[in-house]
Design an enzyme around this catalytic site. Structure first.
Site, mmCIF file in Angstrom:
data_model
loop_
_atom_site.group_PDB
_atom_site.id
_atom_site.type_symbol
_atom_site.label_atom_id
_atom_site.label_comp_id
_atom_site.label_asym_id
_atom_site.label_seq_id
_atom_site.Cartn_x
_atom_site.Cartn_y
_atom_site.Cartn_z
ATOM 1 N N ASN A 12 0.863 -1.174 0.000
ATOM 2 C CA ASN A 12 0.000 0.000 0.000
ATOM 3 C C ASN A 12 0.904 1.229 0.000
ATOM 4 O OD1 ASN A 12 -1.821 2.022 0.454
ATOM 5 N ND2 ASN A 12 -2.362 1.402 2.546
ATOM 6 N N LYS A 14 0.123 4.259 -0.429
ATOM 7 C CA LYS A 14 -0.519 5.482 0.081
ATOM 8 C C LYS A 14 -0.233 6.658 -0.864
ATOM 9 C CE LYS A 14 -0.274 3.458 4.604
ATOM 10 N NZ LYS A 14 -0.225 3.590 6.045
ATOM 11 N N HIS A 97 -9.662 1.516 4.476
ATOM 12 C CA HIS A 97 -8.417 1.687 5.229
ATOM 13 C C HIS A 97 -8.669 2.678 6.368
ATOM 14 C CE1 HIS A 97 -4.363 2.847 6.265
ATOM 15 N NE2 HIS A 97 -3.961 1.714 5.705
ATOM 16 N N GLU A 170 -5.895 -4.460 10.598
ATOM 17 C CA GLU A 170 -4.881 -3.428 10.804
ATOM 18 C C GLU A 170 -5.212 -2.620 12.053
ATOM 19 O OE1 GLU A 170 -2.607 -2.473 6.952
ATOM 20 O OE2 GLU A 170 -4.298 -1.121 7.121
HETATM 21 P P1 PGA Z 1 2.595 0.600 7.690
HETATM 22 O O1 PGA Z 1 1.144 0.770 7.016
HETATM 23 O O2 PGA Z 1 3.146 -0.720 7.168
HETATM 24 O O3 PGA Z 1 3.381 1.763 7.228
HETATM 25 O O4 PGA Z 1 2.385 0.537 9.151
HETATM 26 C C1 PGA Z 1 0.286 -0.316 6.842
HETATM 27 C C2 PGA Z 1 -0.996 0.142 6.179
HETATM 28 O O5 PGA Z 1 -1.477 1.227 6.516
HETATM 29 O O6 PGA Z 1 -1.565 -0.557 5.330
#
Ligand code: PGA
Length: 257
Positions: A12, A14, A97, A170
Site C-alpha cells: 500500500n 498510500k 483503510h 490493521e
Molecule cells: P505501515 O502501514 O506498514 O506503514 O504501518 C500499513 C498500512 O497502513 O496498510
C-alpha cells in the site's frame, strides 16, 4: 507449516511516488522479483500510477487501487469507479483503510457500498478493519472488528467460494508507528474474525478468504507473523516503498516452506 490458503502480500503505497520514482522502484523490484514464489503479490500505488504499474508488472504480480467509489459513472467530481479500475486491468482494491475512515469520514455503510460495487465489477476488495488505541486499551478489539465485518459485508454473496474477497486486520495504533501488534495477539484477533465470517457466510467460503495482518510490517518481523496459522499474508505500507524491503517481505514464505 502447511498452509490452506496461498499467502498474499499487498504493497500500500498510500500518497507516495511520482512517475519517475515509480519507474525506479519497478526497475529494481522486477530485477529482484523471486521467480518461483508461492504467494500472490499486489502493488497498490496511487491512481496516477496505476497504468504504469500494470505495464511494469508484466503479469508477474497484480495491481490494486487504494479506494473506489460505488457508482459506475456520473457527476462525482474527483471519484474513480470500479469500472474504470477494471478497464485499467486492476485486480484488487483496498477498501475502508483506517486512514480513509479517520481523515475522510468513511463509515461502515460506505465501505459496504464500495465492497458490493467492487464484487459486482469483478474487483477483489481488500476490506480493512481494526481498532484504535483507545478501543484496544478498553478491551474492545473483538467488538469493533465484529461490527466492522458485519456492516462492511452486509448483503454480500460470494459466487467464487470466498476467493474473491480479502480481509485485512490493521490495528490503527500499529499503522506507521513502528509498533507492530504481537504475532500471537494478531493471530488471536484474526481467528476471531474468521469466526465472525463463519457465522456470516458459512464455513466453506470463510475458510477460503485470506485475512492479512497490517501495521508496521518490516523484513525483520514478517516471518514471526507468517509463522502464525491464521495469518495469510500482510498489507504493507512504509516498507513496501523500498523494493529491497518489499522483496524481503514477500520472500518470507519461501523460507518457511
Ligand atoms: P505501515 O502501514 O506498514 O506503514 O504501518 C500499513 C498500512 O497502513 O496498510
Amino acid at each position: 507449516m502447511r498452509r490452506i490458503r496461498k499467502p498474499l502480500f499487498i504493497a500500500n503505497w498510500k500518497m507516495h511516488k511520482t512517475v519517475g520514482e515509480a519507474e525506479l522502484f519497478f526497475q529494481a523490484f522486477n530485477s529482484k522479483f523471486p521467480r518461483d514464489l508461492d504467494a500472490d503479490v499486489v502493488i497498490a500505488p496511487p491512481f496516477t500510477l496505476l497504468q504504469l504499474a500494470v505495464q511494469a508488472s508484466r503479469e508477474q504480480y497484480a495491481i490494486g487501487a487504494q479506494d473506489v467509489f460505488w457508482k459506475p459513472e456520473g457527476a462525482f467530481t474527483g471519484e474513480i469507479s470500479a469500472r474504470m479500475l477494471k478497464d485499467l486491468h486492476c485486480a484488487y482494491v483496498i477498501i475502508g483503510h483506517s486512514e480513509r475512515r479517520q481523515h475522510f469520514g468513511e463509515t461502515n455503510e460506505w465501505v459496504n457500498r464500495k465492497v458490493l460495487a467492487s464484487l459486482k465489477s469483478g474487483l477483489i476488495p481488500v476490506m480493512c478493519v481494526g481498532e484504535t488505541l483507545e478501543q484496544m486499551q478498553g478491551g474492545k478489539t473483538g467488538e469493533v472488528v465484529d461490527k466492522q465485518i458485519k456492516e462492511g459485508l452486509k448483503g454480500v454473496t460470494l459466487t467464487q467460494g470466498g476467493t474473491e474477497l480479502v480481509l485485512a486486520y490493521e490495528p490503527v495504533w500499529a499503522i506507521g508507528t513502528g509498533k507492530a501488534d504481537t504475532p500471537e495477539q494478531s493471530n488471536r484477533t484474526i481467528a476471531l474474525m474468521r469466526e465472525v465470517l463463519n457465522r456470516l457466510i458459512g464455513e466453506a467460503a470463510s475458510q477460503r478468504i485470506r485475512i492479512l495482518y497490517g501495521g508496521s510490517v518490516k523484513p525483520g518481523n514478517i516471518r514471526a507473523f507468517m509463522d502464525q496459522p491464521e495469518i495469510d499474508g500482510a498489507l504493507v505500507g512504509g516498507a513496501s516503498l523500498d523494493p529491497e524491503d518489499f522483496v524481503a517481505i514477500i520472500e518470507s514464505t519461501s523460507a518457511l516452506s
